[in-house]
Design a protein around this motif. Sequence first.
Motif, PDB file in Angstrom:
ATOM      1  N   ALA A  82      69.809  48.545  51.080  1.00 37.54           N
ATOM      2  CA  ALA A  82      69.087  48.955  49.884  1.00 37.54           C
ATOM      3  C   ALA A  82      70.009  48.748  48.687  1.00 37.54           C
ATOM      4  O   ALA A  82      71.120  49.273  48.647  1.00 37.54           O
ATOM      5  CB  ALA A  82      68.670  50.422  49.986  1.00 37.54           C
ATOM      6  N   GLU A  90      61.785  53.490  42.134  1.00 35.45           N
ATOM      7  CA  GLU A  90      62.144  53.734  43.522  1.00 35.45           C
ATOM      8  C   GLU A  90      61.572  52.633  44.413  1.00 35.45           C
ATOM      9  O   GLU A  90      60.449  52.170  44.208  1.00 35.45           O
ATOM     10  CB  GLU A  90      61.588  55.092  43.950  1.00 35.45           C
ATOM     11  CG  GLU A  90      61.928  55.514  45.368  1.00 35.45           C
ATOM     12  CD  GLU A  90      61.277  56.830  45.732  1.00 35.45           C
ATOM     13  OE1 GLU A  90      61.978  57.713  46.241  1.00 35.45           O
ATOM     14  OE2 GLU A  90      60.062  56.982  45.491  1.00 35.45           O
ATOM     15  N   ALA A  91      62.336  52.180  45.389  1.00 37.04           N
ATOM     16  CA  ALA A  91      61.850  51.222  46.378  1.00 37.04           C
ATOM     17  C   ALA A  91      61.269  51.992  47.563  1.00 37.04           C
ATOM     18  O   ALA A  91      61.666  53.125  47.840  1.00 37.04           O
ATOM     19  CB  ALA A  91      62.976  50.305  46.837  1.00 37.04           C
ATOM     20  N   HIS A  92      60.331  51.353  48.271  1.00 31.45           N
ATOM     21  CA  HIS A  92      59.688  51.991  49.417  1.00 31.45           C
ATOM     22  C   HIS A  92      59.720  51.046  50.615  1.00 31.45           C
ATOM     23  O   HIS A  92      59.487  49.845  50.472  1.00 31.45           O
ATOM     24  CB  HIS A  92      58.229  52.344  49.093  1.00 31.45           C
ATOM     25  CG  HIS A  92      58.079  53.402  48.059  1.00 31.45           C
ATOM     26  ND1 HIS A  92      57.876  54.727  48.376  1.00 31.45           N
ATOM     27  CD2 HIS A  92      58.123  53.340  46.703  1.00 31.45           C
ATOM     28  CE1 HIS A  92      57.796  55.429  47.256  1.00 31.45           C
ATOM     29  NE2 HIS A  92      57.937  54.616  46.232  1.00 31.45           N
ATOM     30  N   TYR A  93      60.018  51.625  51.774  1.00 35.40           N
ATOM     31  CA  TYR A  93      59.985  50.873  53.033  1.00 35.40           C
ATOM     32  C   TYR A  93      59.202  51.731  54.029  1.00 35.40           C
ATOM     33  O   TYR A  93      59.667  52.779  54.449  1.00 35.40           O
ATOM     34  CB  TYR A  93      61.403  50.618  53.536  1.00 35.40           C
ATOM     35  CG  TYR A  93      61.530  49.468  54.513  1.00 35.40           C
ATOM     36  CD1 TYR A  93      60.785  49.417  55.682  1.00 35.40           C
ATOM     37  CD2 TYR A  93      62.420  48.423  54.274  1.00 35.40           C
ATOM     38  CE1 TYR A  93      60.897  48.369  56.568  1.00 35.40           C
ATOM     39  CE2 TYR A  93      62.543  47.353  55.156  1.00 35.40           C
ATOM     40  CZ  TYR A  93      61.780  47.343  56.298  1.00 35.40           C
ATOM     41  OH  TYR A  93      61.889  46.293  57.185  1.00 35.40           O
ATOM     42  N   SER A 114      72.607  52.332  52.445  1.00 34.75           N
ATOM     43  CA  SER A 114      72.240  52.740  51.095  1.00 34.75           C
ATOM     44  C   SER A 114      73.398  52.438  50.156  1.00 34.75           C
ATOM     45  O   SER A 114      74.395  53.169  50.115  1.00 34.75           O
ATOM     46  CB  SER A 114      71.917  54.243  51.077  1.00 34.75           C
ATOM     47  OG  SER A 114      71.682  54.697  49.770  1.00 34.75           O
ATOM     48  N   SER A 118      71.311  52.340  44.392  1.00 31.08           N
ATOM     49  CA  SER A 118      69.979  52.099  44.930  1.00 31.08           C
ATOM     50  C   SER A 118      69.187  53.393  44.996  1.00 31.08           C
ATOM     51  O   SER A 118      69.742  54.493  44.940  1.00 31.08           O
ATOM     52  CB  SER A 118      70.066  51.458  46.317  1.00 31.08           C
ATOM     53  OG  SER A 118      70.679  52.354  47.232  1.00 31.08           O
ATOM     54  N   LEU A 120      65.898  54.484  47.439  1.00 34.95           N
ATOM     55  CA  LEU A 120      64.966  54.024  48.473  1.00 34.95           C
ATOM     56  C   LEU A 120      64.326  55.212  49.185  1.00 34.95           C
ATOM     57  O   LEU A 120      65.005  56.161  49.564  1.00 34.95           O
ATOM     58  CB  LEU A 120      65.690  53.155  49.499  1.00 34.95           C
ATOM     59  CG  LEU A 120      64.870  52.669  50.696  1.00 34.95           C
ATOM     60  CD1 LEU A 120      63.739  51.753  50.255  1.00 34.95           C
ATOM     61  CD2 LEU A 120      65.766  51.964  51.707  1.00 34.95           C
TER      62      LEU A 120
END
Length: 252
Positions: A82, A90-93, A114, A118, A120
Amino acid sequence: MSGVHATARIGARDDGRGGTSLPVLESDGPLALRRTRGTGGEARVMLVGAMSGPLGGDRFRVEADIGAGARLRVGSAAATIALPGQAKDEAHYDVRLAVADGGELHWLPEQLISARGSDLSVTTRADLQAGARLVLREEQVLGRAGEEPGRLTSRLTVRIAGGVVLDQELSCGPGAPGGWDGPAVLAGHRAVGQVVLVRPEFEGEPAVARRVAEDACVMPLAGPAALVTAVAPDALRLRRVLDEALADLGIR
């Protein structure tokens, strides 16, 4: 909306000849799925990251649907890192897993790292029918060598026959609730992992709560399931500790 959106889908079915077919193997963008050589009746798939990420604002989703009698093992070619991106979002997985009665899934990705800066959010949900089997491993590493971690929130939910047997969330890094690095949570360690085991035989003979390796323990869950949790100073030691715990339970 900023960031890259990508989805990968796997569908595994009993081929009627003692093996497992993959009628669905779809991926796009930075997510690539590759079938590799399986063993016996088990199919194997490798998740390959075609680009770096997830970055800020990215939304990745992986789905796997395992039918009755199918056996699937999924791994990844390398660790997922990330990273901060130009977007500050914010990133999403998201990972969604479904296993039918008589199906079996080994979900064994490499570590999630991480990186500093970042942000995530990872959500993993596994829905199993009665009689399904699952080995699900998650490993998170907070920061690369010599750096502070980014913000990482990870939620893991497991349901068997419609009932929740596990629903846990861990938030680490800048902006996370206080105490995440304290003695009650990570105690200064920078790698944390867990393995969820679902086995029909646990219904009659549940796993016994115990310490099985340095900084690792086994806990029985409601229904035919168990949870192995571990912390370690680094990714290499974390994998070794989890492997020791699984060997103690007779899982390869």
